[in-house]
Design a protein around this motif. Structure first.
Motif, PDB file in Angstrom:
ATOM      1  N   TYR A 157      64.480  -9.439  -1.886  1.00  0.00           N
ATOM      2  CA  TYR A 157      65.618  -8.524  -1.869  1.00  0.00           C
ATOM      3  C   TYR A 157      65.071  -7.098  -1.933  1.00  0.00           C
ATOM      4  CZ  TYR A 157      69.198  -5.561  -3.871  1.00  0.00           C
ATOM      5  OH  TYR A 157      70.025  -4.504  -4.111  1.00  0.00           O
ATOM      6  N   ALA A 158      65.510  -6.256  -1.009  1.00  0.00           N
ATOM      7  CA  ALA A 158      64.971  -4.891  -0.979  1.00  0.00           C
ATOM      8  C   ALA A 158      66.063  -3.897  -0.650  1.00  0.00           C
ATOM      9  CB  ALA A 158      63.864  -4.788   0.045  1.00  0.00           C
ATOM     10  N   PRO A 178      65.136   5.301  -0.575  1.00  0.00           N
ATOM     11  CA  PRO A 178      64.379   4.841  -1.745  1.00  0.00           C
ATOM     12  C   PRO A 178      63.973   3.365  -1.573  1.00  0.00           C
ATOM     13  CG  PRO A 178      66.399   5.937  -2.403  1.00  0.00           C
ATOM     14  CD  PRO A 178      66.469   5.785  -0.928  1.00  0.00           C
ATOM     15  N   ALA A 179      62.751   3.053  -1.975  1.00  0.00           N
ATOM     16  CA  ALA A 179      62.232   1.701  -1.737  1.00  0.00           C
ATOM     17  C   ALA A 179      62.057   0.922  -3.033  1.00  0.00           C
ATOM     18  CB  ALA A 179      60.910   1.792  -0.993  1.00  0.00           C
ATOM     19  N   PHE A 180      62.768  -0.195  -3.133  1.00  0.00           N
ATOM     20  CA  PHE A 180      62.632  -1.122  -4.259  1.00  0.00           C
ATOM     21  C   PHE A 180      62.652  -2.538  -3.687  1.00  0.00           C
ATOM     22  CE2 PHE A 180      64.616   2.673  -5.878  1.00  0.00           C
ATOM     23  CZ  PHE A 180      63.819   2.967  -6.961  1.00  0.00           C
ATOM     24  N   CYS A 194      67.319   3.480  -8.141  1.00  0.00           N
ATOM     25  CA  CYS A 194      66.506   2.722  -9.095  1.00  0.00           C
ATOM     26  C   CYS A 194      67.412   2.030 -10.112  1.00  0.00           C
ATOM     27  CB  CYS A 194      65.515   3.656  -9.784  1.00  0.00           C
ATOM     28  SG  CYS A 194      64.467   2.825 -10.970  1.00  0.00           S
ATOM     29  N   LEU A 195      68.364   2.798 -10.634  1.00  0.00           N
ATOM     30  CA  LEU A 195      69.295   2.255 -11.632  1.00  0.00           C
ATOM     31  C   LEU A 195      70.147   1.149 -11.027  1.00  0.00           C
ATOM     32  CD1 LEU A 195      70.218   2.828 -14.582  1.00  0.00           C
ATOM     33  CD2 LEU A 195      72.079   4.162 -13.601  1.00  0.00           C
ATOM     34  N   TRP A 196      70.631   1.380  -9.803  1.00  0.00           N
ATOM     35  CA  TRP A 196      71.489   0.421  -9.111  1.00  0.00           C
ATOM     36  C   TRP A 196      70.731  -0.872  -8.829  1.00  0.00           C
ATOM     37  CZ3 TRP A 196      76.042  -1.092  -8.869  1.00  0.00           C
ATOM     38  CH2 TRP A 196      76.562  -1.809  -7.796  1.00  0.00           C
ATOM     39  N   PHE A 197      69.458  -0.729  -8.449  1.00  0.00           N
ATOM     40  CA  PHE A 197      68.595  -1.882  -8.173  1.00  0.00           C
ATOM     41  C   PHE A 197      68.459  -2.748  -9.439  1.00  0.00           C
ATOM     42  CE2 PHE A 197      64.169  -3.597  -8.045  1.00  0.00           C
ATOM     43  CZ  PHE A 197      64.294  -4.397  -6.930  1.00  0.00           C
ATOM     44  N   ARG A 198      68.225  -2.074 -10.569  1.00  0.00           N
ATOM     45  CA  ARG A 198      68.070  -2.798 -11.846  1.00  0.00           C
ATOM     46  C   ARG A 198      69.381  -3.462 -12.260  1.00  0.00           C
ATOM     47  NH1 ARG A 198      64.058   0.333 -15.906  1.00  0.00           N
ATOM     48  NH2 ARG A 198      62.229   0.268 -14.588  1.00  0.00           N
TER      49      ARG A 198
END
Lengths: 273, 231
Positions: free
Chosen positions: A156-157, A190-192, A219-223
């Motif tokens: 998932y990215a 942004p890459a996660f 970043c926050l949304w990814f977490r």
């Protein structure tokens, strides 16, 4: 007459319940929270125990491995040599695969891409975090678990795998000249990245720095999304599973290159101190 | 001072309403619960992993075990080293549009190149072409000096021109691919370009474009059969 009696009884029951609820609302709310917390707590513990049992069973079931494993290897002083051998064994097995695969070598702080045993891309890891689970893994279990490439079950990215741009054929040369394709070089999302591998091993890649507000929100949304999916599993009473996490921070463009290179059926070689 | 007093007042009012106290209580319980969960989880890990699987003591000798591990590592290193080509090979990063030319483990040259644009060209519902550079391991099939480009159908469709017959003279273009071309098979080439300002951008139809100097270096270094890794 009897139906009327029943109705009356139902009404009185409902009223009784309402009255009870109104009086004890706060207490009921507290009990509910307490039971939910208790349920989550036990689920967490049970899932951890299940995962460890699974790994212990895996080691025991591999009779060839158990026979070839020398108990002297359990000596903590041989830990680094054993881990190095395990890593190299996994690399050899990975080289039998035809497609591009991922190597996470935290002993040397390196993330690399490999194809048929040839390292084609290497990135220095500036910062990483590993769960307590990895630190406590006995040497024997480590040697069995990580001497094989781990199959990645899902990816998932926040970036797209293939940045496809759909264009319709122009009707004539004039339209073709007007719609001449020019790539957008400023496109830098942004890459996660989250890789879910076998045995509940989750590797989370985050971009090294979050300079803009958009990066920080991403970043926050990814977490939140990752945490959300775990909470959802609990809510729908899915079979509890303990997931051990590794968080790795690398530069944005490196993460982009790595994610886009990985095939759907990715294998991962993992090594750490 | 006024502002400080105002904040103090606001806090006092909030405390009177017990809102902040309640929120603090919930937060403390939540944090305590998380800490308790993590600690219990770690305890389970410690307890369960403490039970090691018993194996028959065979050598029980530290030095022997160490020597065996070192020997195994040496053998594995040898095996792994043999996987890397000894001669020249090319690595192409299609995300950053960069190439690296290696000889064995030595980097000879690293510079910009151009790869596929990821444009999906649709010609009605009948035809479509995806302009992406394939990934994986390839070999140089053939090498050509002063290559001629035989334009495929999509080149005409993309320019809004009618598609000519297969061997029509308008399909052949001279000089557009640079001085050299290295064929990777399935119609994919490493070649030069007239539009050198686009080098480093994803603008090709799947081929790999290099600037004149790099193309010459790659052409002279890479033999037929040499490996090209694209990711």
């Amino acid at each position: 007459m009897t139906t009327k009696k029943k109705e009356n009884r139902n009404i009185s029951l409902r009223e009784k319940f309402k009255a009870f609820y109104n009086i004890n609302r706060q207490r009921l709310f507290r009990y509910a929270i307490f039971f939910i917390a208790l349920f989550v707590f036990f689920t967490t513990l049970v899932s951890t125990a299940i995962r460890i049992n699974e790994i212990n069973r895996l080691v025991q079931a591999d009779s060839l491995f158990v026979q070839s494993y020398d108990s002297s290897f359990n000596d903590p002083e041989l830990s680094s040599l054993l881990k190095e051998r395990t890593y190299k064994q996994a690399l050899i097995k990975l080289s039998e695969n035809d497609s591009i695969q991922l190597i996470v070598n935290l002993q040397d702080s390196i993330v690399a891409l490999s194809i048929k045993g040839v390292i084609i891309h290497e990135t220095k890891v500036e910062h990483f975090d590993i769960d307590h689970f990895f630190e406590r893994l006995p040497q024997m279990s480590y040697a069995r678990l990580f001497s094989y490439p781990l199959s990645v079950n899902s990816q998932y990215a926040t970036i797209v795998k293939e940045p496809i741009v759909v264009r319709n054929a122009p009707k004539d040369t004039l339209e073709a000249a007007l719609n001449a394709y020019e790539p957008d070089t400023l496109m830098q999302k942004p890459a996660f990245l989250q890789l879910k591998a076998e045995y509940g091993i989750h590797v989370l890649f985050q971009q090294e720095t979050n300079p803009t507000l958009n990066d920080k929100i991403s970043c926050l949304w990814f977490r939140i999304k990752i945490l959300g999916s775990e909470v959802l599993d609990l809510i729908v009473l899915k079979k509890p599973s303990y997931n051990s996490k590794i968080i790795i921070k690398i530069p944005n463009d490196e993460l982009r290159s790595i994610y886009r290179a990985l095939p759907t059926n990715t294998f991962l070689v993992l090594s750490y101190d | 001072m006024n502002l400080v007093n105002k904040i103090k007042e606001a806090f006092e009012v909030s405390f009177k309403n017990k809102l902040i106290i309640r929120l603090c209580k919930i937060l403390i319980v939540f944090v305590a619960f998380i800490i308790l969960s993590i600690q219990s989880q770690n305890l389970i890990i410690n307890l369960k992993f403490h039970k090691n699987i018993t194996v028959k003591d065979r050598t029980n000798d530290f030095e022997l075990a160490k020597a065996k591990l070192e020997k195994d590592i040496k053998q594995l290193n040898h095996k792994l080293d043999s996987k890397t080509p000894k001669s020249h090979y090319l690595v192409i990063n299609s995300s950053s549009n960069e190439f690296s030319l290696y000889k064995g483990k030595n980097l000879i040259k690293k510079d910009k190149c151009s790869t596929g644009s990821y444009v999906l060209l649709k010609n009605g519902d009948q035809q479509q072409w995806m302009f992406k550079t394939p990934k994986g391991e390839f070999r140089i099939q053939t090498k050509t000096i002063s290559p001629i480009w035989k334009k495929p159908d999509w080149a005409f469709v993309e320019d809004g021109l009618p598609v000519p017959p297969v061997n029509h003279h308008s399909r052949f273009e001279y000089g557009v691919l640079g001085d050299y071309a290295l064929n990777l098979g399935h119609g994919y080439l490493i070649h030069g370009t007239l539009f050198q300002r686009f080098i480093g951008l994803p603008v090709t139809h799947g081929c790999i474009r290099l600037n004149d100097d790099n193309l010459e270096l790659v052409y002279k270094s890479m033999a037929v059969g040499a490996k090209v890794y694209i990711y």
